[in-house]
Design an enzyme around this catalytic site. Structure first.
Site, PDB file in Angstrom:
ATOM      1  N   GLY A  47      67.306  11.837  22.101  1.00  0.00           N
ATOM      2  CA  GLY A  47      68.397  12.778  22.252  1.00  0.00           C
ATOM      3  C   GLY A  47      68.005  14.233  22.087  1.00  0.00           C
ATOM      4  N   GLY A  74      78.732  30.968  22.127  1.00  0.00           N
ATOM      5  CA  GLY A  74      78.546  29.932  23.146  1.00  0.00           C
ATOM      6  C   GLY A  74      79.892  29.417  23.618  1.00  0.00           C
ATOM      7  CB  ALA A 104      81.575  21.104  26.201  1.00  0.00           C
ATOM      8  CB  ILE A 105      79.733  22.564  21.420  1.00  0.00           C
ATOM      9  CG1 ILE A 105      78.986  21.293  21.805  1.00  0.00           C
ATOM     10  CG2 ILE A 105      79.796  22.687  19.892  1.00  0.00           C
ATOM     11  CD1 ILE A 105      77.515  21.308  21.424  1.00  0.00           C
ATOM     12  N   GLY A 106      81.650  24.948  21.963  1.00  0.00           N
ATOM     13  CA  GLY A 106      82.348  26.125  21.475  1.00  0.00           C
ATOM     14  C   GLY A 106      83.830  26.099  21.791  1.00  0.00           C
ATOM     15  CG  LEU A 107      85.235  26.660  25.766  1.00  0.00           C
ATOM     16  CD1 LEU A 107      85.081  26.237  27.226  1.00  0.00           C
ATOM     17  CD2 LEU A 107      86.214  27.828  25.653  1.00  0.00           C
ATOM     18  CD  GLU A 108      85.030  19.185  23.530  1.00  0.00           C
ATOM     19  OE1 GLU A 108      84.616  18.596  22.508  1.00  0.00           O
ATOM     20  OE2 GLU A 108      84.860  18.731  24.686  1.00  0.00           O
ATOM     21  CG  HIS A 153     107.095  10.459  41.484  1.00  0.00           C
ATOM     22  ND1 HIS A 153     106.732  11.786  41.398  1.00  0.00           N
ATOM     23  CD2 HIS A 153     108.437  10.411  41.211  1.00  0.00           C
ATOM     24  CE1 HIS A 153     107.794  12.508  41.114  1.00  0.00           C
ATOM     25  NE2 HIS A 153     108.845  11.699  41.004  1.00  0.00           N
TER      26      HIS A 153
END
Length: 453
Positions: free
Chosen positions: A141, A177, A180-184, A435
């Site tokens: 990883g 940053g 994804a990490i920063g925004l989440e 729908h």
């Protein structure tokens, strides 16, 4: 001891590889120096989604407060959330370990390093043991990047692992940053009342996504009172007198209670002694692989460490292929197909396939068709109508889909199928779209008028 297959690393790719190999009857060992489950389970995908899931009601109810349909307040207990997260992760680790043992997988605790092209030495507090293998899969990883002058210190400057252990929400948080990490993490802590300032060196938020995604994020987060600084490079980030102090290259400073360094990942390959097995690494230690994910004869590298795609489900998919190739079930080259990716939170991003720039670089003429979520009945019912679904067309076939807005991650599997099968307009009309659903926004994007990209 000789093994048919040794897997080094127990993240999503490593667990999948060990399980698949043992199920296929291979004598298998799994080497792990820390906790079973790797970054995804212990410090990444799972704990962050638990935090976001536990607080998901907050932005929805605040939307209703603004609409004057709801009154009251919500108070979240961060210590309780951390305890719940820790219990869940501990239980999941235990269950994964028991499953491996039940399948006959030997779990070797310690750090693995190659001693030859056919052997590794596993070292722990009790000493070192050499084991040999017929095949080996590297699934070690990645880990948070540490740039000079911006190294997390665990005090006021944190990395993505540190921040998941906080038991008190800071009054203010600088995030370096805007991926994804920063925004989440910004989304989560803003729900707890933290004042967020996000800093990104590139011009756009979510810089790896379609530029329209970044523009939409900017509009939404400005309304939520985030501080947004893009296109500015950071010189240093340090703990000073009990606060996090960020200094831009311009000399301007920002101060907050805490800072999160969320700018990138680096491969976890440094301890492998890869050269002893004839493995080549590039850059920060990304392992070079061929068309069959082979890093050397009989040695595969899957997931983040090979640098192809830093996503848990990519590692999982590569694991299945590597085991099948190692056991002779396939001789074909590895193909991932269209890669789905999501950013989670109150405002989500979903993307499948290449973006416009990538398609144009490959020589394609691209057309786009778009539907705005404001026209979707489900988005309207949740009071979250900002965002869109965009389809990328090449020669009347779907080659990519991107979306931003509340709940759009739920479109990702359908979108993946459409991109993989390169749907035409005829395919869109061949199914019944339920729908009312958010899926109808995807349908509307597919049938909308197209324009040159």
């Amino acid at each position: 001891m000789m093994y048919d297959l040794i897997v080094v690393g127990s993240g999503p790719g490593g667990l999948k590889a060990a399980t698949r190999a043992a199920t296929a009857g291979l004598k298998t060992a799994l080497v792990e120096k820390s906790d079973i489950g790797g970054t995804c389970l212990n410090w990444g995908c799972i704990p962050t989604k638990m935090f976001l899931g536990a607080t998901a009601a907050s932005p929805l109810l605040h939307t209703q407060v603004k609409a004057k349909t709801v009154t009251g307040s919500l108070d979240f207990s961060l210590p309780s959330l951390v305890q719940k997260k820790d219990r869940f992760i501990k239980g999941t680790r235990s269950a994964a370990e028991k499953q491996l043992i039940s399948l006959g997988v030997d779990i070797l605790k310690g750090t693995a390093a190659f001693s030859s092209p056919t052997a590794i030495t596993v070292t722990n507090d009790e000493g070192s043991t050499e084991v040999t293998f017929k095949k080996l899969i590297i699934a070690t990883g990645s880990m948070p990047s540490a740039f000079p002058g911006l190294e997390p210190d665990g005090d006021c400057v944190l990395n993505s692992s540190h921040v998941l252990t906080l038991t008190e929400a800071p009054e203010s948080l600088i995030i370096v940053g805007a991926g994804a990490i920063g925004l989440e993490m910004g989304d989560f802590f803003s729900r707890l009342g933290t004042k967020i300032t996000i800093v990104e060196a590139l011009p756009n938020l979510a810089p790896s996504e379609d530029p329209d995604v970044g523009d939409t994020f900017r509009k939404i987060l400005k309304r939520e009172k985030w501080g947004i600084r893009t296109g500015e490079k950071v010189q240093s980030l340090k703990t000073v007198d009990g606060n996090a102090v960020l200094t831009f290259e311009s000399g301007e400073t920002l101060t907050a209670d805490k800072a999160l360094m969320a700018a990138g990942r680096t491969p976890a390959s440094q301890e492998l002694n890869a050269a002893a097995a004839g493995i080549e690494c590039v850059g920060a230690g990304w392992i070079t692989t061929d068309d069959h994910l082979l890093a050397a004869e009989n040695i595969y590298a899957i997931g983040d460490v090979n640098g192809r795609t830093l996503l848990a489900h990519a590692a999982d998919h590569q694991a299945c292929y590597a085991v099948d190739h190692a056991s002779g079930k396939t001789t074909a080259a590895y193909e991932s197909g269209p890669m789905p990716a999501c950013i989670y939170g109150h405002t989500e991003v979903m993307r499948v396939g290449p973006n416009t720039a990538e398609l144009q670089k490959a020589g394609h003429t691209v057309e786009t068709s778009t539907a705005m979520l404001v026209a979707n009945s489900i988005a309207q019912s949740y009071g979250s109508t900002q965002g869109f679904v965009k389809v990328l067309w090449v020669e009347n076939k779907v080659h990519g889909i991107v979306a931003i807005g509340h709940g759009v991650s739920h479109l990702v599997t359908g979108a993946t199928i459409m991109v993989k099968q390169q749907w035409s307009l005829k395919d869109v009309h061949s199914i019944i779209w339920a729908h009312p659903t958010l899926d109808e926004a995807l349908e509307m994007a597919l049938i909308a008028p197209r324009k040159p990209a």
